[in-house]
Motif scaffolding. Structure first.
Motif, short mmCIF file in Angstrom:
data_model
loop_
_atom_site.label_atom_id
_atom_site.label_comp_id
_atom_site.label_asym_id
_atom_site.label_seq_id
_atom_site.Cartn_x
_atom_site.Cartn_y
_atom_site.Cartn_z
N ASN A 1 10.35 -9.63 -8.61
CA ASN A 1 11.72 -8.68 -8.31
C ASN A 1 11.19 -8.00 -7.23
OD1 ASN A 1 11.39 -8.70 -11.09
ND2 ASN A 1 13.09 -8.16 -11.07
N ILE A 2 12.34 -7.37 -6.68
CA ILE A 2 11.77 -6.58 -4.78
C ILE A 2 12.45 -4.85 -4.84
CG2 ILE A 2 10.46 -8.59 -3.17
CD1 ILE A 2 13.36 -9.02 -2.06
N PRO A 3 12.05 -3.81 -4.44
CA PRO A 3 10.68 -4.08 -3.29
C PRO A 3 9.82 -4.07 -4.02
CG PRO A 3 12.02 -2.26 -3.13
CD PRO A 3 12.85 -3.17 -3.95
N VAL A 4 8.57 -4.19 -3.44
CA VAL A 4 7.44 -3.89 -4.75
C VAL A 4 6.40 -3.22 -3.27
CG1 VAL A 4 4.90 -4.79 -4.99
CG2 VAL A 4 6.92 -6.05 -5.53
N VAL A 5 6.46 -1.87 -3.96
CA VAL A 5 5.90 -0.60 -3.20
C VAL A 5 3.96 -0.36 -3.63
CG1 VAL A 5 6.21 1.65 -2.04
CG2 VAL A 5 7.74 0.73 -2.71
N VAL A 6 3.53 -0.53 -2.69
CA VAL A 6 1.69 -0.65 -3.18
C VAL A 6 1.68 0.43 -2.54
CG1 VAL A 6 0.14 -1.56 -3.42
CG2 VAL A 6 1.65 -3.22 -3.18
N LEU A 7 0.93 1.16 -3.81
CA LEU A 7 0.49 2.90 -3.41
C LEU A 7 -1.01 2.90 -2.25
CD1 LEU A 7 2.07 4.93 -6.13
CD2 LEU A 7 2.67 4.47 -3.72
N PRO A 8 -1.13 4.04 -2.01
CA PRO A 8 -2.84 3.87 -1.43
C PRO A 8 -3.81 3.93 -2.44
CG PRO A 8 -0.91 5.65 -0.18
CD PRO A 8 -0.73 5.03 -1.55
N ASN A 9 -3.56 4.42 -3.75
CA ASN A 9 -4.60 4.25 -4.50
C ASN A 9 -4.39 2.64 -5.97
OD1 ASN A 9 -1.97 4.27 -5.89
ND2 ASN A 9 -2.99 6.24 -6.93
N GLY A 10 -3.69 1.88 -4.94
CA GLY A 10 -3.39 0.66 -5.67
C GLY A 10 -2.80 0.44 -6.85
N GLU A 11 -1.99 1.45 -7.11
CA GLU A 11 -1.18 1.32 -7.79
C GLU A 11 -0.53 0.73 -7.36
OE1 GLU A 11 0.05 4.70 -9.87
OE2 GLU A 11 -2.32 5.63 -10.90
N PHE A 12 1.18 0.24 -7.75
CA PHE A 12 2.99 -0.49 -7.76
C PHE A 12 3.85 -0.09 -8.45
CE2 PHE A 12 0.86 -3.62 -9.84
CZ PHE A 12 1.90 -4.02 -10.94
N LEU A 13 4.71 0.10 -6.94
CA LEU A 13 5.66 0.13 -8.49
C LEU A 13 6.87 -0.85 -7.45
CD1 LEU A 13 6.78 3.76 -6.97
CD2 LEU A 13 6.51 3.75 -8.80
N VAL A 14 7.80 -1.45 -8.96
CA VAL A 14 8.91 -2.63 -9.19
C VAL A 14 10.39 -1.93 -8.69
CG1 VAL A 14 8.94 -4.42 -9.26
CG2 VAL A 14 6.44 -4.77 -9.16
N GLU A 15 11.16 -1.86 -7.57
CA GLU A 15 12.43 -1.19 -7.68
C GLU A 15 12.49 -0.69 -7.89
OE1 GLU A 15 15.09 -5.19 -8.74
OE2 GLU A 15 13.96 -4.81 -10.55
N PRO A 16 11.99 0.70 -7.75
CA PRO A 16 11.66 2.12 -7.87
C PRO A 16 12.66 2.47 -6.85
CG PRO A 16 10.40 1.94 -5.52
CD PRO A 16 10.95 0.52 -6.30
N SER A 17 13.34 4.00 -8.11
CA SER A 17 14.46 4.65 -7.76
C SER A 17 13.67 5.21 -6.61
CB SER A 17 15.26 5.06 -8.84
OG SER A 17 14.42 6.35 -9.42
N ASP A 18 14.97 6.48 -5.66
CA ASP A 18 14.73 7.60 -5.14
C ASP A 18 13.56 8.34 -5.56
OD1 ASP A 18 15.62 6.34 -3.04
OD2 ASP A 18 17.10 7.83 -3.01
N THR A 19 13.92 8.63 -7.34
CA THR A 19 12.94 9.70 -7.53
C THR A 19 12.11 8.60 -8.83
OG1 THR A 19 15.28 10.19 -8.77
CG2 THR A 19 13.21 11.31 -9.67
N GLN A 20 11.84 8.01 -8.92
CA GLN A 20 10.48 7.20 -8.78
C GLN A 20 9.76 7.63 -7.40
OE1 GLN A 20 11.97 3.93 -10.53
NE2 GLN A 20 11.38 3.77 -12.39
N LEU A 21 10.27 7.08 -6.42
CA LEU A 21 9.10 6.66 -5.86
C LEU A 21 8.59 8.62 -5.01
CD1 LEU A 21 11.12 5.05 -2.87
CD2 LEU A 21 9.60 4.21 -3.71
N ALA A 22 9.60 9.57 -5.11
CA ALA A 22 9.47 11.05 -5.06
C ALA A 22 8.14 11.31 -5.87
CB ALA A 22 10.15 11.81 -5.17
N ALA A 23 8.37 10.92 -6.70
CA ALA A 23 7.27 11.66 -7.87
C ALA A 23 5.70 10.95 -8.20
CB ALA A 23 7.73 11.15 -9.65
N ALA A 24 5.87 9.38 -7.41
CA ALA A 24 5.22 8.76 -6.94
C ALA A 24 3.90 9.11 -5.58
CB ALA A 24 4.93 7.14 -6.95
N ILE A 25 5.53 9.86 -4.31
CA ILE A 25 4.01 10.13 -3.74
C ILE A 25 4.35 11.27 -2.73
CG2 ILE A 25 5.04 10.17 -1.45
CD1 ILE A 25 6.43 6.74 -1.56
N THR A 26 5.06 11.59 -3.49
CA THR A 26 5.14 13.70 -2.88
C THR A 26 3.75 13.93 -3.88
OG1 THR A 26 6.89 13.95 -4.23
CG2 THR A 26 7.21 13.56 -1.70
N PRO A 27 2.95 14.83 -3.47
CA PRO A 27 2.13 15.79 -3.95
C PRO A 27 2.59 16.16 -4.88
CG PRO A 27 1.90 16.83 -2.02
CD PRO A 27 3.00 15.73 -2.11
#
Length: 80
Positions: A54-80
């Motif tokens: 599945n794509i997208p695969v979003v790899v975060l700076p800490n090495g964690e990753f998200l697969v097919e993330p929603s906008d809410t999941q992106l916001a939770a993972a990326i914004t402090p």
């Protein structure tokens, strides 16, 4: 800054990829986009990271990753 940038593996034909890319851009998040459609090595790397096709695969700076993330999941993972 020593953090690695966010890397997004995706393809232009993928609606979730276009949405995630738009969210990152709209929120001024620096990221590297890797098109897996025409790059077998990149496609293999995305599968290796996520264990899925599945794509997208979003790899975060800490090495964690998200697969097919929603906008809410992106916001939770990326914004402090």
């Amino acid at each position: 800054m020593s953090e690695q940038p966010i890397v997004m593996y995706g393809a232009e034909w993928c609606g979730d990829c276009r949405r995630a890319k738009a969210w990152l851009t709209r929120n001024n998040v620096a990221f590297t986009y890797v098109d897996v459609e025409h790059d077998d090595a990149a496609r293999d790397k995305a599968v290796e990271i996520s264990g899925r096709k599945n794509i997208p695969v979003v790899v975060l700076p800490n090495g964690e990753f998200l697969v097919e993330p929603s906008d809410t999941q992106l916001a939770a993972a990326i914004t402090p």
